[in-house]
Write a protein that holds these residues in place. Structure first.
Motif: not given
Length: 262
Positions: A113-117, A132-136, A162-164, A166-171
């Motif tokens: 988790l922490t490292g992923l974030i 045309d980027g992606a975060l998986i 939850q992090f995913s 949030a990232m989708r909505r944040e960006h």
């Protein structure tokens, strides 16, 4: 999404689901990869296994912020940009919470988790330059359905969900796709010490993941209609899943007695 000519960074990419994803991306025309793993020998072996790929091999630990800084700096220097980040690295230590060592608890949280974030944060400036980027993010079925003996692991994988979101909505204003993958039990080295039958293959997870990315999915959930129904039940009537866990408690205890891959 056109994958050819994309630059892809995969953590935990020298084995298991990570290596299967590398192969699947190659099948779709990707040639430029940065791969991060803890074992240099396993990284070096990728050169022989995937001669068609142009590999940046980065030995490092996702749980160490300095290693993440070095990885992103290497990619920025060599490529000047990044199109796809796959947060795949993960570890597991099963058992009763009271029996888990402090070190195993901390390591699961730091790596899963922490490292992923932190890596996502550090790589975002590069990702947001892509048109045309992606975060998986690779979570787990336990990210939706927590079970006995996986309390810490499940907590880290649920947090990824939850992090995913949030990232989708944040960006939302950027051309950045955010997708989460929820594998069920998968036949990888990580599962060698667990007692499980009928596992998915890493190749099946990789194929479903890339197909999901190309289809614009936000969640790829392995396990079919049965898993989808369990997730719905867990959300609406969690005590029913409590009863399922209770009825399988001893079987789960036996299955997880030696499950540790750190």
């Amino acid at each position: 999404m056109e994958l050819a000519n994309k630059k892809v960074f995969i953590t935990g990419g020298s084995a298991g689901i990570g290596k299967a994803l590398l192969a699947e991306f190659i099948r779709h025309g990707v040639r430029d990869f940065a791969v991060m793993g803890r074992k240099q020998a396993a990284l070096d072996a990728l050169k022989q296994e995937f001669p068609e790929a142009r590999l940046l091999l980065i030995a490092g630990d996702v749980g160490q912020p300095a290693d993440l800084d070095r990885a992103v700096a290497t990619i920025a220097e060599e490529w000047g940009g990044l199109d796809v980040l796959v947060n795949n690295a993960g570890v597991v230590s099963a058992g009763l919470l009271a029996d888990q060592s402090d070190d195993d608890i901390i390591s699961q949280i730091n790596i899963n988790l922490t490292g992923l974030i932190l890596l996502t944060k550090k790589a975002l400036p590069l990702l947001l330059q892509s048109t045309d980027g992606a975060l998986i993010n690779i979570s787990s079925g336990y990210g939706y359905l927590a079970m006995p003996f996986y309390s810490v692991y499940a907590a880290t994988k649920a947090a990824i969900r939850q992090f995913s979101d949030a990232m989708r909505r944040e960006h939302y204003q950027h051309p950045l796709r955010v997708m989460t993958v929820y594998p069920s039990a998968t036949d990888t080295d990580m599962m060698k010490t667990a007692v499980v039958k009928g596992m998915d293959s890493a190749e099946e997870v990789a194929r479903a993941s890339v197909e999901g990315l190309l289809a614009g999915q936000i969640n790829v959930i392995m396990g079919g209609a049965e898993r989808e129904a369990q997730i719905k039940t867990n959300f609406l009537e969690p005590r029913k899943i409590d009863a399922v866990a209770a009825s399988n408690y001893e079987a789960l205890r036996e299955r997880t007695a030696r499950h540790r891959s750190m």
